[in-house]
Design an enzyme around this catalytic site. Structure first.
Site, PDB file in Angstrom:
ATOM      1  N   VAL A  54       0.809  -1.224   0.000  1.00 41.85           N
ATOM      2  CA  VAL A  54       0.000   0.000   0.000  1.00 41.85           C
ATOM      3  C   VAL A  54       0.843   1.276   0.000  1.00 41.85           C
ATOM      4  O   VAL A  54       0.291   2.365  -0.205  1.00 41.85           O
ATOM      5  CB  VAL A  54      -0.945   0.040   1.225  1.00 41.85           C
ATOM      6  CG1 VAL A  54      -1.962  -1.085   1.148  1.00 41.85           C
ATOM      7  CG2 VAL A  54      -0.172  -0.014   2.526  1.00 41.85           C
ATOM      8  N   TYR A  55       2.141   1.179   0.230  1.00 40.07           N
ATOM      9  CA  TYR A  55       2.963   2.384   0.295  1.00 40.07           C
ATOM     10  C   TYR A  55       3.038   3.073  -1.067  1.00 40.07           C
ATOM     11  O   TYR A  55       3.281   2.416  -2.083  1.00 40.07           O
ATOM     12  CB  TYR A  55       4.380   2.064   0.765  1.00 40.07           C
ATOM     13  CG  TYR A  55       4.510   1.683   2.220  1.00 40.07           C
ATOM     14  CD1 TYR A  55       3.438   1.809   3.107  1.00 40.07           C
ATOM     15  CD2 TYR A  55       5.706   1.191   2.730  1.00 40.07           C
ATOM     16  CE1 TYR A  55       3.553   1.457   4.437  1.00 40.07           C
ATOM     17  CE2 TYR A  55       5.834   0.841   4.066  1.00 40.07           C
ATOM     18  CZ  TYR A  55       4.762   0.966   4.912  1.00 40.07           C
ATOM     19  OH  TYR A  55       4.891   0.619   6.234  1.00 40.07           O
ATOM     20  N   GLY A  56       2.841   4.381  -1.055  1.00 39.53           N
ATOM     21  CA  GLY A  56       2.897   5.140  -2.294  1.00 39.53           C
ATOM     22  C   GLY A  56       1.633   5.060  -3.113  1.00 39.53           C
ATOM     23  O   GLY A  56       1.510   5.727  -4.135  1.00 39.53           O
ATOM     24  N   GLY A  57       0.690   4.239  -2.689  1.00 36.22           N
ATOM     25  CA  GLY A  57      -0.546   4.071  -3.446  1.00 36.22           C
ATOM     26  C   GLY A  57      -0.351   3.131  -4.609  1.00 36.22           C
ATOM     27  O   GLY A  57       0.539   3.328  -5.438  1.00 36.22           O
ATOM     28  N   SER A  61       5.669   2.269  -4.105  1.00 35.81           N
ATOM     29  CA  SER A  61       6.911   2.114  -3.351  1.00 35.81           C
ATOM     30  C   SER A  61       7.619   0.806  -3.718  1.00 35.81           C
ATOM     31  O   SER A  61       8.841   0.778  -3.894  1.00 35.81           O
ATOM     32  CB  SER A  61       6.631   2.146  -1.847  1.00 35.81           C
ATOM     33  OG  SER A  61       7.794   1.880  -1.104  1.00 35.81           O
TER      34      SER A  61
END
Length: 331
Positions: A54-57, A61
């Site tokens: 989920v990091y960065g959408g 990421s």
């Protein structure tokens, strides 16, 4: 940069882990700059990288990390996480077997690797039997797609339950826990850290700088609107702000910046394998790594205890995991 055992996995990790939550549009939107941060971290001796789907959408990421590791994959202990929503479909999230298998395959594609060294469940999910993710992760371990498994933000009782279920069902057991720990939030010292030591779990610490409060940059009424958007209660909590004011002279007396003191504090705990740092720039990375050799004497630890007592949380952190059993109706 020291290396330490990751629990009893046999894996060695660097005392600092490069966290990549800031890679992408919600932190550093320049992918090439983020790649340079990864390369610089490796040059500093950081051997462990932590990311999440989920990091960065939409996995941004992970894609950046994958690009940065081309040609250097074998130099890194690569960790990622799954559980958060990857779209509007309610089945594209959570800890079900159905989703975990898909989530791991998606992470492998975005990272451009054939295996993940440490795959972690990002959050507890009380509505899903713990046997579901353990069974799926056991199969992924046997297939060679992940090499070790862990969890994040798990209460002590659920850590013990997961170990018990793994033993009774003949499944792979969780080997790590990723938790929030800082001078301002020491509640994990009561039960969670001792339980992790008892079961040989390697502990990774997220937000050891307490979402920036222990960087020394945020004093009374100095946080930016953007940061206040994410953690408004945390950054305006009077008890925490007063504690920061009391800690700054302790750090100055020890001859180190508060941020280095904060990192030295969490890595001094015998249960902790590595502290996750999340720089947005190379300059921030250089500054944090400069404190990697800092050590805390017992008398300084005693003085920190006078500011924040052992086993005490000065207040919740807005982005921390909250048990659904404690949420207000409609909240």
């Amino acid at each position: 940069m020291q290396t330490r055992p990751l629990g009893r996995t046999g894996i060695q990790v660097s005392a600092y882990t490069l966290g990549t939550m800031m890679f992408g549009p919600y932190g550093n939107p320049d992918p090439d700059a983020c790649v340079r941060i990864v390369h610089r971290a490796l040059d500093h001796g950081i051997t462990t990288i932590d990311t999440a789907d989920v990091y960065g959408g939409d996995g941004e990421s992970e894609r950046i990390v994958g690009k940065a590791l081309r040609g250097r994959r074998d130099d890194v202990v690569l960790a990622t996480k799954g559980n958060g929503p990857m779209g509007s479909d309610p089945n594209r999230r959570g800890n079900s077997r159905r989703w975990i298998v898909s989530a791991v395959e998606g992470s492998l594609r975005r990272l451009g690797v054939d295996h993940i060294d440490l795959y972690q469940l990002h959050h507890p999910e009380p509505g899903t039997d713990i046997e579901e993710p353990l069974s799926a992760l056991t199969d992924l371990l046997r297939a060679g797609k992940v090499r070790a498994i862990g969890h994040s933000n798990l209460p002590a009782s659920e850590i013990v339950e997961a170990q018990w279920v793994a033993e009774r069902r003949g499944l792979a057991r969780f080997r790590t826990e990723q938790l929030h720990y800082s001078i301002l939030n020491r509640g994990v010292e009561r039960e969670i850290l001792p339980v992790c030591r008892r079961h040989g779990l390697g502990v990774l610490v997220w937000s050891p700088l307490s979402m920036g409060l222990l960087s020394g940059r945020y004093r009374t009424e100095t946080a930016s609107p953007g940061r206040l958007h994410w953690v408004p209660k945390h950054l305006t909590d009077r008890r925490k702000l007063d504690a920061v004011e009391a800690l700054i002279p302790l750090a100055e007396g020890a001859g180190i910046p508060l941020r280095h003191l904060a990192l030295a504090f969490v890595t001094a705990h015998p249960a902790v394998a590595s502290a996750i740092i999340g720089p947005r720039t190379e300059e921030q990375l250089d500054d944090l790594v400069a404190g990697a050799g800092a050590a805390i004497e017992d008398d300084l630890l005693d003085r920190i205890d006078e500011v924040v007592a052992p086993g005490t949380d000065l207040g919740p952190i807005d982005v921390g995991y909250e048990s659904p059993h404690l949420r207000r109706a409609g909240g």
